[in-house]
Design a protein around this motif. Sequence first.
Motif, PDB file in Angstrom:
ATOM      1  N   ASP A  41     -22.548  25.685  76.077  1.00  0.00           N
ATOM      2  CA  ASP A  41     -23.990  25.512  76.325  1.00  0.00           C
ATOM      3  C   ASP A  41     -24.685  26.867  76.404  1.00  0.00           C
ATOM      4  O   ASP A  41     -25.799  27.042  75.884  1.00  0.00           O
ATOM      5  CB  ASP A  41     -24.219  24.747  77.641  1.00  0.00           C
ATOM      6  CG  ASP A  41     -23.901  23.263  77.516  1.00  0.00           C
ATOM      7  OD1 ASP A  41     -23.934  22.735  76.386  1.00  0.00           O
ATOM      8  OD2 ASP A  41     -23.624  22.631  78.553  1.00  0.00           O
ATOM      9  N   HIS A  42     -24.034  27.822  77.059  1.00  0.00           N
ATOM     10  CA  HIS A  42     -24.605  29.170  77.161  1.00  0.00           C
ATOM     11  C   HIS A  42     -24.727  29.795  75.769  1.00  0.00           C
ATOM     12  O   HIS A  42     -25.747  30.430  75.451  1.00  0.00           O
ATOM     13  CB  HIS A  42     -23.723  30.050  78.059  1.00  0.00           C
ATOM     14  CG  HIS A  42     -24.166  31.481  78.109  1.00  0.00           C
ATOM     15  ND1 HIS A  42     -25.299  31.886  78.793  1.00  0.00           N
ATOM     16  CD2 HIS A  42     -23.659  32.602  77.533  1.00  0.00           C
ATOM     17  CE1 HIS A  42     -25.456  33.195  78.643  1.00  0.00           C
ATOM     18  NE2 HIS A  42     -24.477  33.641  77.883  1.00  0.00           N
ATOM     19  N   THR A  43     -23.708  29.605  74.937  1.00  0.00           N
ATOM     20  CA  THR A  43     -23.739  30.184  73.588  1.00  0.00           C
ATOM     21  C   THR A  43     -24.879  29.584  72.765  1.00  0.00           C
ATOM     22  O   THR A  43     -25.552  30.295  72.010  1.00  0.00           O
ATOM     23  CB  THR A  43     -22.383  29.981  72.885  1.00  0.00           C
ATOM     24  OG1 THR A  43     -21.337  30.485  73.732  1.00  0.00           O
ATOM     25  CG2 THR A  43     -22.340  30.732  71.561  1.00  0.00           C
ATOM     26  N   VAL A  44     -25.113  28.289  72.915  1.00  0.00           N
ATOM     27  CA  VAL A  44     -26.276  27.675  72.258  1.00  0.00           C
ATOM     28  C   VAL A  44     -27.565  28.338  72.743  1.00  0.00           C
ATOM     29  O   VAL A  44     -28.436  28.704  71.940  1.00  0.00           O
ATOM     30  CB  VAL A  44     -26.331  26.152  72.536  1.00  0.00           C
ATOM     31  CG1 VAL A  44     -27.660  25.572  72.070  1.00  0.00           C
ATOM     32  CG2 VAL A  44     -25.178  25.440  71.848  1.00  0.00           C
ATOM     33  N   SER A  45     -27.678  28.531  74.056  1.00  0.00           N
ATOM     34  CA  SER A  45     -28.928  29.056  74.626  1.00  0.00           C
ATOM     35  C   SER A  45     -29.241  30.481  74.162  1.00  0.00           C
ATOM     36  O   SER A  45     -30.404  30.853  74.059  1.00  0.00           O
ATOM     37  CB  SER A  45     -28.878  28.999  76.155  1.00  0.00           C
ATOM     38  OG  SER A  45     -28.026  30.002  76.682  1.00  0.00           O
ATOM     39  N   ILE A  46     -28.203  31.279  73.861  1.00  0.00           N
ATOM     40  CA  ILE A  46     -28.451  32.668  73.442  1.00  0.00           C
ATOM     41  C   ILE A  46     -28.533  32.821  71.924  1.00  0.00           C
ATOM     42  O   ILE A  46     -28.836  33.902  71.423  1.00  0.00           O
ATOM     43  CB  ILE A  46     -27.381  33.644  73.998  1.00  0.00           C
ATOM     44  CG1 ILE A  46     -25.999  33.380  73.394  1.00  0.00           C
ATOM     45  CG2 ILE A  46     -27.335  33.584  75.521  1.00  0.00           C
ATOM     46  CD1 ILE A  46     -24.972  34.450  73.708  1.00  0.00           C
TER      47      ILE A  46
END
Length: 205
Positions: A41-46
């Motif tokens: 999810d973090h990788t999607v957000s960045i």
Amino acid sequence: MKSKNLLLIFTRNPEFGKCKSRLANKVGKQTALDIYKFLLDHTVSITEKLESTKAVYYSEEIWDNDIWNNDIYQKKLQKGEDLGVRMKNAIEDGFNTGYNKIIVIGSDMFDLNQKDLELAFEKLNSSDFVIGPAEDGGYYLLGMKTLEPSLFTNKNWGTETVLKDTLDNLKNKKTEVLDTRNDVDYYEDIKDISAFKPFLKNIKQ
């Protein structure tokens, strides 16, 4: 093609017992899976707002309906017998498609943000290669303007020698080295980071 920049995101399909095995040894398979999904999810957000073409390379199979929006991310399958061959094949495919700058990252970097990725592409304006060293002796990011096959062979992937061996391959090339960052492989990598506390509340120190 909207952008001449291509970001490759290498990811494992988030399945029980099949991801973050070193972390799972301490926290259990379900918690390791939950943490990995949190990192995805973090990788999607960045990455979702990054001004480049983006391709997600799955380890096992392409999932059509998941966190990676089909309108934002191309979806492909990793091909090759080890990580080096898989990265080389993906990067080679990108250059053959007409991209000028290609960066590859993993999907387990909590210590990374969109600005870091923008900076890495920017560094390729004046350098031929860019690398982001990880604290464990590997790297979390590799970028280039031309394919350099030696970067993907004769490496003990997943060990502390990968960064050194890769930098040896690049010693005569114009290379920019980014800040060292922490990737998530072991319990010790996350135990003091507040964002991971909800996952670790039942873990004995």
